[in-house]
Write an enzyme that holds these catalytic residues in place. Structure first.
Site, PDB file in Angstrom:
ATOM      1  N   ASP A 136       0.820  -1.209   0.000  1.00 10.39           N
ATOM      2  CA  ASP A 136       0.000   0.000   0.000  1.00 10.39           C
ATOM      3  C   ASP A 136       0.854   1.260   0.000  1.00 10.39           C
ATOM      4  OD1 ASP A 136       0.541  -1.073   2.723  1.00 10.39           O
ATOM      5  OD2 ASP A 136      -0.319   0.844   3.366  1.00 10.39           O
ATOM      6  N   GLU A 158      -0.141  -0.821   5.820  1.00 13.34           N
ATOM      7  CA  GLU A 158       0.915  -0.383   6.736  1.00 13.34           C
ATOM      8  C   GLU A 158       0.806   1.104   6.997  1.00 13.34           C
ATOM      9  OE1 GLU A 158       4.720   1.395   7.903  1.00 13.34           O
ATOM     10  OE2 GLU A 158       3.585   1.725   6.062  1.00 13.34           O
TER      11      GLU A 158
END
Length: 520
Positions: A112, A179
């Site tokens: 991400d 994250e």
């Protein structure tokens, strides 16, 4: 101070690493690797703070495209390694080794990226999701954080498989999906899956994103992070009576919130220098190995090892000497979100701000909460406001004009992490030796210092993997000059040659771990 190990290069795998370095140096390989990263950047795997459940929120579906891209770009990886989808979109790969008595090596990264800001997209030199390679830089969101981790690992393994390599030690890959908001969906589920599958304390070493390396006075300092700060997002809600703006009180809720924010910023956290903490250990390394380190400061660092007076004298000088001192050795505070008001002629009834904190390794969540409340309470009292701090009413029970509520914004509280062993530790020695070996044999075309050392650093965030091993290192092997403008901002880009060195690092780490006796 700052003991060093020798560079560690593959021994039994020496012919293989030599062959791979020759391949990595070819134009054909470089262009393919750079395009692998560019293609990954072009898939906007954006992580939002308010993402819902993976089965309900359609914004997750872009990770399906990313999975397909990995399958197509790294076919041998997907034929050979066992892939498991965790929490729908997070990925765990298992590369079975021939010796099941050896604890696996775990390499972690995240797929991400943070969002871009529509207001600043015109300021990008190249579009934020272009993945464009201009002959020197690979541009776009995620080109530094952390798609080089994912693509670098996959490229290294694909290359090893193409050479017929079969590991002795099992290798596990873990790729998160959120994250950038702390990993509550991805890394949390991966952590549980790994514990359930392999057991607690089952991993020999974990290497995740984190520290890199920089040139200090002609010596390269590599700083794998061995400790992590704690974390807390604090939300301050100011709740006041509404009404028409033609009859305002002396201070509106927005005004009171502004007073709270002003007071918080007027009272920053004071850093603390402690001999047993990572920042001080890193300072010792600079004093010993940085030829540009001032002689008076070097003398003070040496004397501070045994003298409390000299330790305090050193502490007093560090703010001016090291701009990063406060952020590294103390708790940081940043007011990042503020909200208030719904109509220009209506008094705001509910406004809030959110402060992000990274908690120093010598502090704690409770210490931060107490300090935060102590700053807010006097401001609230001045405006005849009640205070509720982290679920506890504070102050007078008499009727008040409104309420200031202080809370954990996203249930994000996290204590500072356990420190990974360094001096005398086999895993740290293996990592350090691999870093030094990769630096000394670099394939860069620019001038690169010959001298290099490894110094422990401080980073975040591997909370979900703490029970798997005590040997956790946050290190991505990216040089400070390999980022065009850093991460999480406009013009994120990575120097292509720097990305190639990351691929080389992962390759050497896998091969070194495969033949070492420094790991369990």
């Amino acid at each position: 101070m700052c003991p060093q190990v020798s560079a560690i290069a593959p021994s039994s795998h020496a012919p293989l690493i030599d062959t791979l370095d020759e391949i990595y140096g070819t134009k054909e390989f470089k262009l393919k690797a750079y395009e692998s990263l560019g293609g990954a950047v072009r898939i906007p795997t954006v992580c939002y703070d308010d993402l819902g459940a993976t089965e309900e929120d359609p914004r997750w579906k872009v990770f399906d495209d990313f999975h397909t891209y990995l399958e197509q770009r790294f076919p041998k990886v997907h034929v050979t390694l066992q892939r498991t989808k965790v929490a729908t979109y997070a990925l765990v790969y298992h590369w079975q080794g021939t010796d099941t008595s050896l604890k696996p090596l775990l390499l972690a990264a995240h797929m991400d990226v943070v969002p871009t800001n529509a207001a600043t997209e015109a300021d990008w030199i190249n579009p934020p999701f272009s993945g464009y390679y201009d002959g020197e830089w690979i541009w776009g969101r995620g080109s530094c954080d952390d798609k080089p981790g994912v693509i670098g690992i996959m490229t290294a393994i694909e290359a090893l498989l193409e050479q017929g390599f079969n590991p002795t030690r099992t290798v596990i890959l873990a790729y998160g999906i959120d994250e950038e908001r702390g990993g509550p969906t991805g890394a949390a589920a991966i952590g549980k899956y790994l514990v359930n599958t392999y057991g607690k304390d089952s991993i020999s070493m974990i290497v995740d994103e984190g520290g890199g390396y920089s040139d200090l006075s002609g010596t390269v300092f590599a700083t794998p992070a061995v400790a992590e700060k704690g974390y807390l997002d604090v939300r301050v809600d100011v709740l006041t009576p509404g009404g028409h703006s033609s009859r305002p009180p002396r201070h509106t809720g927005i005004g009171i919130l502004a007073s709270v924010v002003t007071e918080l910023e007027a009272n920053p956290h004071v850093p603390k220098l402690a001999r047993d903490r990572t920042y001080y250990q890193g300072l010792q390394c600079r004093a010993k190995h940085d030829t540009g380190f001032p002689s008076d400061m070097r003398k003070l660092v040496i004397e501070s090892q045994t003298s409390d007076e000299k330790l305090h004298e050193l502490e007093a000088k560090l703010d001016d000497f090291d701009p990063a001192y406060s952020a590294s050795a103390g708790t940081t505070q940043a007011i990042d979100i503020i909200y208030g008001g719904v109509k220009v002629n209506a008094l705001p009834e509910a406004v809030y701000a959110i402060a992000n904190h990274r908690i120093a390794d010598h502090s704690s969540v409770s210490e931060l909460q107490d300090r935060f409340a102590s700053i807010v309470v006097p401001v609230a009292a001045k405006h005849n406001m009640s205070v509720d701090a982290f679920g506890k009413p504070i102050g007078s029970e008499a009727p008040t004009w409104g309420l200031v509520k202080v809370s954990d914004a996203f249930a994000s509280a996290l204590e500072p992490a356990p420190v990974s062993p360094t001096t005398g530790s086999g895993p740290y020695e293996l990592l350090s030796g691999t870093v030094l070996s990769t630096l000394k044999t670099n394939l860069r075309t620019d001038d690169f210092p010959e001298s290099s050392v490894v110094s422990p650093g401080l980073s975040l965030d591997t909370r979900h993997y703490w029970s798997l091993t005590k040997h956790i290192f946050r290190y991505g092997h990216r040089g400070t000059t390999d980022g065009y403008n850093g991460a999480h901002t406009i013009n994120e880009a990575i120097k292509a040659e720097g990305f190639l060195e990351q691929i080389r690092f992962f390759t050497r780490l896998i091969l070194n771990a495969d033949e070492t006796d420094l790991l369990e």
